[in-house]
Design an enzyme around this catalytic site. Sequence first.
Site, mmCIF file in Angstrom:
data_model
loop_
_atom_site.group_PDB
_atom_site.id
_atom_site.type_symbol
_atom_site.label_atom_id
_atom_site.label_comp_id
_atom_site.label_asym_id
_atom_site.label_seq_id
_atom_site.Cartn_x
_atom_site.Cartn_y
_atom_site.Cartn_z
ATOM 1 N N ASN A 13 40.801 38.945 47.162
ATOM 2 C CA ASN A 13 40.721 37.933 46.105
ATOM 3 C C ASN A 13 40.439 36.620 46.816
ATOM 4 O O ASN A 13 41.342 36.038 47.420
ATOM 5 C CB ASN A 13 42.045 37.864 45.330
ATOM 6 C CG ASN A 13 42.052 36.691 44.371
ATOM 7 O OD1 ASN A 13 40.998 36.201 43.962
ATOM 8 N ND2 ASN A 13 43.240 36.228 44.001
ATOM 9 N N TRP A 14 39.194 36.195 46.744
ATOM 10 C CA TRP A 14 38.795 35.019 47.527
ATOM 11 C C TRP A 14 39.273 33.707 46.904
ATOM 12 O O TRP A 14 39.162 32.660 47.515
ATOM 13 C CB TRP A 14 37.274 34.997 47.673
ATOM 14 C CG TRP A 14 36.726 36.043 48.608
ATOM 15 C CD1 TRP A 14 37.395 37.111 49.139
ATOM 16 C CD2 TRP A 14 35.391 36.107 49.133
ATOM 17 N NE1 TRP A 14 36.562 37.837 49.951
ATOM 18 C CE2 TRP A 14 35.319 37.247 49.967
ATOM 19 C CE3 TRP A 14 34.254 35.327 48.971
ATOM 20 C CZ2 TRP A 14 34.153 37.612 50.645
ATOM 21 C CZ3 TRP A 14 33.080 35.689 49.638
ATOM 22 C CH2 TRP A 14 33.049 36.816 50.468
ATOM 23 N N LYS A 15 39.714 33.768 45.672
ATOM 24 C CA LYS A 15 40.169 32.563 44.959
ATOM 25 C C LYS A 15 39.043 31.521 44.948
ATOM 26 O O LYS A 15 37.888 31.877 44.809
ATOM 27 C CB LYS A 15 41.447 32.018 45.587
ATOM 28 C CG LYS A 15 42.499 33.095 45.819
ATOM 29 C CD LYS A 15 43.847 32.526 46.131
ATOM 30 C CE LYS A 15 44.768 33.632 46.602
ATOM 31 N NZ LYS A 15 46.170 33.341 46.409
ATOM 32 N N HIS A 98 45.941 37.031 37.028
ATOM 33 C CA HIS A 98 46.490 36.581 38.317
ATOM 34 C C HIS A 98 47.520 35.483 38.059
ATOM 35 O O HIS A 98 47.353 34.664 37.156
ATOM 36 C CB HIS A 98 45.357 36.063 39.224
ATOM 37 C CG HIS A 98 45.812 35.855 40.634
ATOM 38 N ND1 HIS A 98 46.491 34.723 41.018
ATOM 39 C CD2 HIS A 98 45.725 36.640 41.741
ATOM 40 C CE1 HIS A 98 46.783 34.822 42.303
ATOM 41 N NE2 HIS A 98 46.329 35.986 42.764
ATOM 42 N N GLU A 100 48.081 32.788 39.459
ATOM 43 C CA GLU A 100 47.554 31.412 39.481
ATOM 44 C C GLU A 100 46.913 31.059 38.145
ATOM 45 O O GLU A 100 46.948 29.906 37.713
ATOM 46 C CB GLU A 100 46.567 31.256 40.659
ATOM 47 C CG GLU A 100 47.314 31.197 41.988
ATOM 48 C CD GLU A 100 46.544 31.731 43.182
ATOM 49 O OE1 GLU A 100 45.319 31.890 43.099
ATOM 50 O OE2 GLU A 100 47.198 31.995 44.211
ATOM 51 N N GLU A 170 52.174 41.835 42.055
ATOM 52 C CA GLU A 170 52.159 40.646 42.904
ATOM 53 C C GLU A 170 53.358 39.762 42.590
ATOM 54 O O GLU A 170 53.306 38.949 41.654
ATOM 55 C CB GLU A 170 50.875 39.852 42.653
ATOM 56 C CG GLU A 170 49.611 40.616 42.975
ATOM 57 C CD GLU A 170 48.523 39.690 43.479
ATOM 58 O OE1 GLU A 170 47.966 39.987 44.534
ATOM 59 O OE2 GLU A 170 48.248 38.663 42.836
ATOM 60 N N GLY A 176 50.545 33.704 48.699
ATOM 61 C CA GLY A 176 50.115 32.519 49.445
ATOM 62 C C GLY A 176 51.262 31.788 50.124
ATOM 63 O O GLY A 176 51.109 30.661 50.579
ATOM 64 N N SER A 216 50.824 38.052 50.360
ATOM 65 C CA SER A 216 50.883 37.855 51.811
ATOM 66 C C SER A 216 50.759 39.158 52.603
ATOM 67 O O SER A 216 51.338 39.303 53.672
ATOM 68 C CB SER A 216 52.147 37.092 52.211
ATOM 69 O OG SER A 216 52.187 35.830 51.558
ATOM 70 N N GLY A 237 44.797 38.027 49.365
ATOM 71 C CA GLY A 237 44.271 36.667 49.234
ATOM 72 C C GLY A 237 43.826 36.137 50.586
ATOM 73 O O GLY A 237 42.732 36.423 51.068
ATOM 74 N N GLY A 238 44.705 35.365 51.217
ATOM 75 C CA GLY A 238 44.376 34.676 52.463
ATOM 76 C C GLY A 238 43.693 35.556 53.508
ATOM 77 O O GLY A 238 42.663 35.173 54.084
#
Length: 255
Positions: A13-15, A98, A100, A170, A176, A216, A237-238
């Site tokens: 998930n590149w956001k 998600h 966010e 999640e 994150g 994470s 993500g990251g």
Amino acid sequence: MDKAKRKAIIAGNWKMNKTPKEATELLGAIKPLVADADCEVIACVPYVDLAAAVEATAGTNIKIGAENCHWAESGAFTGEISTGMLKEVGAEYVVLGHSERRQYFGETDETVNKRTKAALAAGLKPIVCVGELLWERECNITEEVIARQIKLDLWDVTEEELKNVVIAYEPVWAIGTGKTATADQAEEVCAFIRAQLAKLYNQDAADAVTIQYGGSMNDGNADELLGKVNVDGGLIGGASLVAEKFAAIVKAASK
Ligand code: PEP
């Protein structure tokens, strides 16, 4: 059904990261590293990167997804994107609900459900995200929260449609933050999600659903998390923005 029979899926998930040019570069670096993966590999990218990402991964084992979609086919929804637009550009998956989106953009279980239904109707595969806040975990209502999200987000989704749904567990406190749920915590909630699916559908249908963990996950903890029987993959993500780290997670899922 045992874990080996379910499809393991590692999705990035590149956001809000990477321009189209950078997307092409990153996918170019990821491609050779995951070419022999024994799991499904997906990159969910910003809308403007979709065309470049589809082009960069043509003929490879990497599938492309978007990070949201609207439920209407078209209309006065400034800033939104339709399932038809995503299909035409070549997206196969779409991340929905998600945390966010829920936290910063007012997404609710009702809108996640509408988006999920629309994605399925259009032939996109939704990755539906659920997870509890830290406060909710501390108040011991994780299961209540997850049960509610699963029931509402999948409201009116048929057993046939469920075959195309991926669930991502999640925990919001792990996204994150560098704080990962322990493998036992991830397993506990992923197993609970499967039990809820069995209640809403039946055991066979529940056993066939890929349930990812996200929060994470990285090259250092993927082995242990993915070793759990109900953790069928990861939403990353990251670490999905660094080719070597993402590839190491794909490798862990391929064992
Ligand atoms: C995510 O964005 O879905 C996620 C899990 O992020 P991170 O891996 O950075 O925690």
